[in-house]
Motif scaffolding. Structure first.
Motif, PDB file in Angstrom:
ATOM      1  N   THR A  76       0.835  -1.199   0.000  1.00  0.00           N
ATOM      2  CA  THR A  76       0.000   0.000   0.000  1.00  0.00           C
ATOM      3  C   THR A  76       0.873   1.253   0.000  1.00  0.00           C
ATOM      4  OG1 THR A  76      -1.696   1.231   1.218  1.00  0.00           O
ATOM      5  CG2 THR A  76      -0.176  -0.098   2.538  1.00  0.00           C
ATOM      6  N   LEU A  77       0.295   2.323  -0.559  1.00  0.00           N
ATOM      7  CA  LEU A  77       0.986   3.618  -0.535  1.00  0.00           C
ATOM      8  C   LEU A  77       0.490   4.449   0.640  1.00  0.00           C
ATOM      9  CD1 LEU A  77       0.772   4.256  -4.353  1.00  0.00           C
ATOM     10  CD2 LEU A  77       2.841   3.769  -3.026  1.00  0.00           C
ATOM     11  N   ARG A  78      -0.450   3.904   1.372  1.00  0.00           N
ATOM     12  CA  ARG A  78      -1.079   4.701   2.440  1.00  0.00           C
ATOM     13  C   ARG A  78      -0.597   4.255   3.800  1.00  0.00           C
ATOM     14  NH1 ARG A  78      -7.178   5.086   0.368  1.00  0.00           N
ATOM     15  NH2 ARG A  78      -7.470   5.199   2.618  1.00  0.00           N
ATOM     16  N   GLU A  79      -0.096   5.231   4.540  1.00  0.00           N
ATOM     17  CA  GLU A  79       0.510   4.941   5.837  1.00  0.00           C
ATOM     18  C   GLU A  79      -0.477   4.275   6.809  1.00  0.00           C
ATOM     19  OE1 GLU A  79       2.460   8.428   7.223  1.00  0.00           O
ATOM     20  OE2 GLU A  79       3.429   7.353   8.859  1.00  0.00           O
ATOM     21  N   ASP A  80      -1.705   4.777   6.822  1.00  0.00           N
ATOM     22  CA  ASP A  80      -2.686   4.215   7.763  1.00  0.00           C
ATOM     23  C   ASP A  80      -2.984   2.753   7.419  1.00  0.00           C
ATOM     24  OD1 ASP A  80      -3.833   5.148   5.367  1.00  0.00           O
ATOM     25  OD2 ASP A  80      -5.814   5.356   6.279  1.00  0.00           O
ATOM     26  N   ARG A  81      -3.048   2.476   6.137  1.00  0.00           N
ATOM     27  CA  ARG A  81      -3.298   1.087   5.721  1.00  0.00           C
ATOM     28  C   ARG A  81      -2.117   0.191   6.059  1.00  0.00           C
ATOM     29  NH1 ARG A  81      -6.280   1.094  -0.123  1.00  0.00           N
ATOM     30  NH2 ARG A  81      -8.242   1.908   0.686  1.00  0.00           N
ATOM     31  N   PHE A  82      -0.930   0.724   5.845  1.00  0.00           N
ATOM     32  CA  PHE A  82       0.278  -0.053   6.143  1.00  0.00           C
ATOM     33  C   PHE A  82       0.263  -0.463   7.609  1.00  0.00           C
ATOM     34  CE2 PHE A  82       4.677  -0.466   7.551  1.00  0.00           C
ATOM     35  CZ  PHE A  82       5.277  -1.200   6.536  1.00  0.00           C
ATOM     36  N   LYS A  83      -0.102   0.499   8.443  1.00  0.00           N
ATOM     37  CA  LYS A  83      -0.126   0.225   9.888  1.00  0.00           C
ATOM     38  C   LYS A  83      -1.163  -0.859  10.214  1.00  0.00           C
ATOM     39  CE  LYS A  83      -0.746   2.590  14.224  1.00  0.00           C
ATOM     40  NZ  LYS A  83      -1.256   3.817  14.843  1.00  0.00           N
ATOM     41  N   ALA A  84      -2.327  -0.753   9.599  1.00  0.00           N
ATOM     42  CA  ALA A  84      -3.369  -1.754   9.867  1.00  0.00           C
ATOM     43  C   ALA A  84      -2.953  -3.123   9.329  1.00  0.00           C
ATOM     44  CB  ALA A  84      -4.682  -1.313   9.229  1.00  0.00           C
ATOM     45  N   LEU A  85      -2.293  -3.132   8.174  1.00  0.00           N
ATOM     46  CA  LEU A  85      -1.939  -4.395   7.529  1.00  0.00           C
ATOM     47  C   LEU A  85      -0.755  -5.081   8.198  1.00  0.00           C
ATOM     48  CD1 LEU A  85      -2.611  -6.180   5.035  1.00  0.00           C
ATOM     49  CD2 LEU A  85      -0.852  -4.927   3.800  1.00  0.00           C
ATOM     50  N   THR A  86       0.231  -4.285   8.611  1.00  0.00           N
ATOM     51  CA  THR A  86       1.494  -4.875   9.104  1.00  0.00           C
ATOM     52  C   THR A  86       1.645  -4.788  10.622  1.00  0.00           C
ATOM     53  OG1 THR A  86       2.759  -2.822   9.031  1.00  0.00           O
ATOM     54  CG2 THR A  86       2.651  -4.099   6.988  1.00  0.00           C
ATOM     55  N   ARG A  87       0.795  -4.017  11.248  1.00  0.00           N
ATOM     56  CA  ARG A  87       0.851  -3.745  12.688  1.00  0.00           C
ATOM     57  C   ARG A  87       2.190  -3.115  13.102  1.00  0.00           C
ATOM     58  NH1 ARG A  87      -1.001  -9.233  15.046  1.00  0.00           N
ATOM     59  NH2 ARG A  87      -0.316 -10.038  13.042  1.00  0.00           N
ATOM     60  N   ARG A  88       2.777  -2.382  12.198  1.00  0.00           N
ATOM     61  CA  ARG A  88       4.005  -1.632  12.487  1.00  0.00           C
ATOM     62  C   ARG A  88       3.885  -0.247  11.840  1.00  0.00           C
ATOM     63  NH1 ARG A  88       4.121  -5.528  15.205  1.00  0.00           N
ATOM     64  NH2 ARG A  88       5.817  -6.992  15.587  1.00  0.00           N
ATOM     65  N   GLU A  89       4.735   0.694  12.308  1.00  0.00           N
ATOM     66  CA  GLU A  89       4.601   2.071  11.814  1.00  0.00           C
ATOM     67  C   GLU A  89       5.803   2.482  10.974  1.00  0.00           C
ATOM     68  OE1 GLU A  89       3.068   4.947  14.445  1.00  0.00           O
ATOM     69  OE2 GLU A  89       2.081   3.465  15.722  1.00  0.00           O
ATOM     70  N   THR A  90       6.230   1.615  10.084  1.00  0.00           N
ATOM     71  CA  THR A  90       7.487   1.862   9.380  1.00  0.00           C
ATOM     72  C   THR A  90       7.299   2.097   7.878  1.00  0.00           C
ATOM     73  OG1 THR A  90       7.725  -0.546   9.397  1.00  0.00           O
ATOM     74  CG2 THR A  90       9.024   0.675  11.000  1.00  0.00           C
ATOM     75  N   HIS A  91       6.128   2.600   7.507  1.00  0.00           N
ATOM     76  CA  HIS A  91       5.862   2.792   6.081  1.00  0.00           C
ATOM     77  C   HIS A  91       6.865   3.745   5.443  1.00  0.00           C
ATOM     78  CE1 HIS A  91       3.285   4.250   2.596  1.00  0.00           C
ATOM     79  NE2 HIS A  91       3.349   2.946   2.424  1.00  0.00           N
ATOM     80  N   ALA A  92       7.162   4.851   6.148  1.00  0.00           N
ATOM     81  CA  ALA A  92       8.088   5.849   5.573  1.00  0.00           C
ATOM     82  C   ALA A  92       9.460   5.224   5.331  1.00  0.00           C
ATOM     83  CB  ALA A  92       8.207   7.048   6.510  1.00  0.00           C
ATOM     84  N   ARG A  93       9.850   4.313   6.210  1.00  0.00           N
ATOM     85  CA  ARG A  93      11.168   3.686   6.036  1.00  0.00           C
ATOM     86  C   ARG A  93      11.185   2.761   4.817  1.00  0.00           C
ATOM     87  NH1 ARG A  93      13.107   1.435  11.660  1.00  0.00           N
ATOM     88  NH2 ARG A  93      15.036   1.140  10.500  1.00  0.00           N
TER      89      ARG A  93
END
Ligand code: SAM
Length: 339
Positions: A122-139
């Motif tokens: 995903t390109l969306r940070e909120d989705r990344f967090k929901a999908l991966t349970r981590r907050e590292t999308h920007a990285r």
């Protein structure tokens, strides 16, 4: 070059360097707790190199480092350096979630890694967090940017498409891929071990992906290629290319030349196989190179696996494994086998 019982060559080895991961993607590691491989069982880099060397004697010329998350394995560049010295490996690649890629890219490139695939759902940070349970999308995005800066070409971005989760981002991902010189490959959600939340309703089929993309871009042309690569490739009217890996609804077992070696030296002939061949035990108890060659050769020659096609023929398809089975044998997990 050796061939299996269905005349498929042994060419492509996926080498999982660790079963640990720093994400908890819902389609792969949905649980809270996992049983990990015992640390003492995990092969050293020298042991991995020795086994890979035997595989390359039998025809393997493509090696892909995977995991778990391969970049969690300390000093991975040291393994890359060992493998890169083997001239029989024509293609030395890695699949990563990208979180640790920006910091490690220069060392891996210098060590001789040929190319990188980054998983990006995903390109969306909120989705990344929901999908991966981590907050590292920007990285992850920094890691992707680091690929071109480091001088690698041939970047691929792999996206597992799930209905109601990220299936509205297909075109956005293709557009993003163009900005980072990457070919995007959409993967159908697979009912592999570990995917305990899988259901057919959540799968977006290749056919549906193509219909949706054609609505957005116009007629899509299939690219005709003779390869054993898992992705079918397609061209948009503007010339851009993307891939679809349709292991769930249109499997490609007939052309499968892949096998998988886990971090503790279990060798699997199919992503769906219930059992593997233990190569660690002979390796650690003094087997000669000839012994290992003979074991790998005879195992491959007996291979008849067509796991994804068998799954397709299964009526009322549901997750492949139950939690209890996965806890009893973590080798059944996708994150142990390396995807
Ligand atoms: N951690 C690395 C990564 O994220 O690319 C390498 C290991 S991961 C298990 C390898 C690939 O398997 C990833 O692209 C991941 O999206 C894919 N994968 C895991 N579970 C899947 C599933 N149920 N269906 C389809 N692909 C899956």
């Amino acid at each position: 070059m050796i061939r299996d019982a269905l005349d498929r060559p042994l060419r492509n080895l996926r080498l999982s360097v660790t079963d640990r991961c720093n994400l908890r993607c819902q389609y792969c590691m949905p649980e809270e707790e996992y049983v990990w491989l015992p640390r003492n069982d995990v092969l050293t880099f020298e042991e991995m190199d020795r086994l890979v060397d035997v595989f390359t004697d039998l025809g393997v010329d493509k090696v892909r480092l995977t995991g778990g998350e391969p970049l969690l394995r300390r000093d991975l560049d040291r393994l890359v350096r060992l493998l890169a010295a083997n001239p029989r490996i024509r293609d030395l690649a890695m699949t990563t979630n990208g979180v640790l890629l920006a910091e490690q890219a220069p060392a891996l490139r210098a060590a001789g890694l040929h190319r990188v695939t980054v998983s990006l759902d995903t390109l969306r940070e909120d989705r990344f967090k929901a999908l991966t349970r981590r907050e590292t999308h920007a990285r992850v995005l920094e890691g992707i940017a680091a690929v071109a800066k480091t001088g690698w070409s041939g970047l691929k971005l792999d996206t597992v498409v799930m209905r109601g989760v990220n299936d509205d981002e297909l075109a956005d991902l293709i557009e993003y891929g163009a900005t980072v010189s990457a070919e995007v490959r959409f993967i159908e959600y697979m009912d592999v071990g570990g995917a305990t939340h899988w259901s057919m309703e959540r799968v977006v089929s290749r056919r549906e992906m193509l219909t949706r993309l054609a609505e957005r871009y116009g007629p899509i042309e299939p690219i005709v290629e003779e390869t054993s690569a898992p992705a079918d490739r397609f061209r948009l009217p503007d010339g851009r290319v993307f891939g679809i890996i349709s292991s769930t609804t249109a499997p490609f077992c007939r052309a499968c030349d892949r096998s998988r070696l886990t971090a503790d030296g279990m060798w699997y002939l199919c992503l769906y196989a219930a059992r593997g061949t233990d190569l660690r035990q002979p390796l650690r108890t003094g087997a000669s190179r000839e012994d290992l060659l003979a074991l790998i050769r005879s195992t491959w020659q007996g291979r008849r696996d067509r796991g994804a096609e068998d799954r397709l023929a299964t009526p009322e398809r549901s997750p492949l494994m139950q939690i209890g089975e996965l806890k009893r044998d973590p080798h059944l997990e996708m994150h142990t086998r390396g995807g």
